[in-house]
Enzyme design. Structure first.
Site, PDB file in Angstrom:
ATOM      1  N   LYS A  40       0.729  -1.203   0.021  1.00  0.00           N
ATOM      2  CA  LYS A  40      -0.062  -0.007   0.010  1.00  0.00           C
ATOM      3  C   LYS A  40       0.902   1.152   0.111  1.00  0.00           C
ATOM      4  CE  LYS A  40      -0.156  -0.259   5.116  1.00  0.00           C
ATOM      5  NZ  LYS A  40      -0.941  -0.751   5.995  1.00  0.00           N
ATOM      6  N   ARG A 139     -10.315   0.110  14.902  1.00  0.00           N
ATOM      7  CA  ARG A 139     -10.230   0.884  13.824  1.00  0.00           C
ATOM      8  C   ARG A 139     -11.498   0.154  12.864  1.00  0.00           C
ATOM      9  NH1 ARG A 139      -4.697   1.260  10.376  1.00  0.00           N
ATOM     10  NH2 ARG A 139      -4.945  -1.036  10.102  1.00  0.00           N
ATOM     11  N   TYR A 265      14.338  31.864   3.443  1.00  0.00           N
ATOM     12  CA  TYR A 265      13.027  32.629   4.163  1.00  0.00           C
ATOM     13  C   TYR A 265      13.364  32.877   5.562  1.00  0.00           C
ATOM     14  CZ  TYR A 265      10.464  31.384  -0.249  1.00  0.00           C
ATOM     15  OH  TYR A 265      10.179  31.452  -1.914  1.00  0.00           O
ATOM     16  N   MET A 313      10.080  25.103  -1.152  1.00  0.00           N
ATOM     17  CA  MET A 313       9.348  24.416  -1.877  1.00  0.00           C
ATOM     18  C   MET A 313      10.090  23.369  -2.627  1.00  0.00           C
ATOM     19  SD  MET A 313       6.023  24.979  -4.305  1.00  0.00           S
ATOM     20  CE  MET A 313       5.098  25.888  -2.904  1.00  0.00           C
TER      21      MET A 313
HETATM   22  C1  LIG Z   1      -0.200  -1.826   6.992  1.00  0.00           C
HETATM   23  C2  LIG Z   1      -0.744  -3.009   7.371  1.00  0.00           C
HETATM   24  C3  LIG Z   1       0.127  -4.066   7.724  1.00  0.00           C
HETATM   25  C4  LIG Z   1       1.691  -3.734   7.657  1.00  0.00           C
HETATM   26  O1  LIG Z   1       2.144  -3.209   8.636  1.00  0.00           O
HETATM   27  P1  LIG Z   1       3.697  -2.959   9.031  1.00  0.00           P
HETATM   28  O2  LIG Z   1       3.677  -2.316  10.479  1.00  0.00           O
HETATM   29  O3  LIG Z   1       4.356  -2.058   7.755  1.00  0.00           O
HETATM   30  O4  LIG Z   1       4.311  -4.175   9.246  1.00  0.00           O
HETATM   31  C5  LIG Z   1      -0.130  -5.383   8.194  1.00  0.00           C
HETATM   32  N1  LIG Z   1      -1.361  -5.366   8.210  1.00  0.00           N
HETATM   33  C6  LIG Z   1      -2.346  -4.440   7.713  1.00  0.00           C
HETATM   34  C7  LIG Z   1      -4.048  -4.774   7.838  1.00  0.00           C
HETATM   35  C8  LIG Z   1      -2.163  -3.288   7.439  1.00  0.00           C
HETATM   36  O5  LIG Z   1      -2.911  -2.294   6.971  1.00  0.00           O
END
Ligand SMILES: *Cc1c(COP(=O)(O)O)cnc(C)c1O
Length: 373
Positions: A40, A139, A265, A313
């Site tokens: 991700k 969550r 700046y 920037m």
């Molecule tokens: C991001 C995520 C992980 C990985 O987490 P790390 O701390 O990077 O190992 C595992 N499971 C879920 C559901 C996640 O969203």
């Protein structure tokens, strides 16, 4: 010249050879368990397509994990065929595309499961689902008590293919955490009621893999660890799992500045005496945190220099005093090799955030260069 072949004076370097070594090291550690690699957020800034391809080539990984439809669709469109789980909560208007793209979805309520089922009926297709159980992250995910009914209901639906049950740690980034141990127990208790179900039970993130071997169940999902970082900021004692991500730029300008002159700046930095100032063409517009103004440091020709004044920037300045640095020299802002420049952990500490956020900050203008030694 196409957009993708044009040169740019600031870039991210990803060492795919080291990345694949990290995957092998994790594979050795987890034995025969399934291995899900989270990719991700553009594979934690490393580039989702290239990382997914390297993972597929390595033959170490069984699953990829993404947070949303968009990320999964990119992978499928680019020819990735590994199973993909979408961790994020389900959006009603995305269900048909999730099914079409052969993505495995997270289900956290009976209502959402019913919506998926309706769509499966319309499309005459099955959908593989993972039920998420909340064991303490608060969550997403159903309560363990509710999970039992939901699992039984899904099992009865022909078009819903129950692929897995999972949960997520809230506090596993350090060893011996009592809450993490409690989450493992809650998850184990639930699993014990379904020992006849042939589904994948999964819980462990990076912290789980490093510190809680009891959390492996059938599959692990370490993200940060696979990119070469330990979740508590320590280094791999075996020095097998190592970073593969560097940020570099080329010195773009050089000038001599007199004593007691303000730099950048707000003139947050003042020269103590006549000195040499070089400019680096990267700024917060590239994702280099402005909070590193007058605080961060970089490495040029093997020497360390402080960032002088506010980060702009698109550029920032460095006071090199009497040292020799030339326009075109390489500046290392984050170094995969901790001996050769600022480490990700040091940069994150100075920017008052976590390594994850620094990795995810770089975007847009920086180009990515991949090598595989
Ligand atoms: C991001 C995520 C992980 C990985 O987490 P790390 O701390 O990077 O190992 C595992 N499971 C879920 C559901 C996640 O969203």
């Amino acid at each position: 010249m196409t957009l993708f072949s044009c040169t740019h004076p600031a870039w991210i370097e990803v060492d795919l050879g080291q990345f694949k070594k990290n995957l092998k090291a994790v594979r050795n550690r987890i034995g025969q368990k399934f291995f899900c690699l989270p990719v991700k957020a553009d594979a934690y800034g490393h580039g989702i397509v290239e990382i997914a391809k390297a993972a597929e080539e390595s033959l170490c990984v069984d699953y990829l994990g993404v947070s949303c439809l968009k990320e999964g669709a990119i992978l499928r469109d680019r020819g990735i065929s590994l199973p993909i789980i979408v961790f994020g909560a389900l959006h009603e208007d995305q269900i048909s595309d999730l099914i079409r793209y052969r993505l495995e979805v997270t289900v956290s309520s009976r209502y959402k499961a019913q919506l998926i089922l309706q769509e499966c009926c319309k499309l005459h297709q099955t959908c593989r689902v993972h039920v998420e159980v909340d064991t303490g992250m608060r969550r997403t995910g159903v309560r363990p008590e509710t999970a039992k009914d939901l699992l039984l209901w899904i099992q009865d639906q022909k078009l819903l293919d129950l692929a897995g049950v999972y949960s997520h740690f809230a506090t596993a980034d350090r060893p011996h955490d009592s809450f993490a141990l409690q989450q493992i127990e809650v998850f184990r208790e639930l699993a014990s009621h379904f020992s006849d179900l042939s589904v994948i039970w999964h819980l462990a993130n990076s912290g789980g893999v490093v510190f809680y071997p009891d959390s492996y169940f059938d599959m692990v999902r370490p993200g940060l660890l696979c990119y070469g970082y330990f979740p508590d900021g320590s280094e791999d004692p075996m020095q097998e799992i190592l970073p593969c991500f560097s940020v570099k730029a080329k010195v773009s300008y050089f000038k001599v500045v007199g004593p007691n002159e303000g730099i950048s700046y707000g003139h947050l930095y003042k020269t103590a005496r006549q000195t040499r100032i070089v400019t680096v063409p990267i700024g917060y517009g590239d994702g280099y945190h402005r909070s590193l103004s007058n605080l961060g440091f970089v490495s040029i020709r093997g020497k360390t220099y402080p960032i002088s004044g506010a980060i702009c920037m698109d550029q920032f300045m460095v006071d090199i005093k009497d040292e020799e640095v030339f326009v075109g020299d390489t500046v290392t802002l984050i170094s995969a090799d901790r001996k050769l420049g600022p480490s990700l952990e040091e940069v994150a500490r100075l920017a008052n955030t976590i390594s994850y956020e620094i990795l995810c900050s770089f975007h847009g203008r920086l180009v990515k260069k991949y090598f595989d030694k």
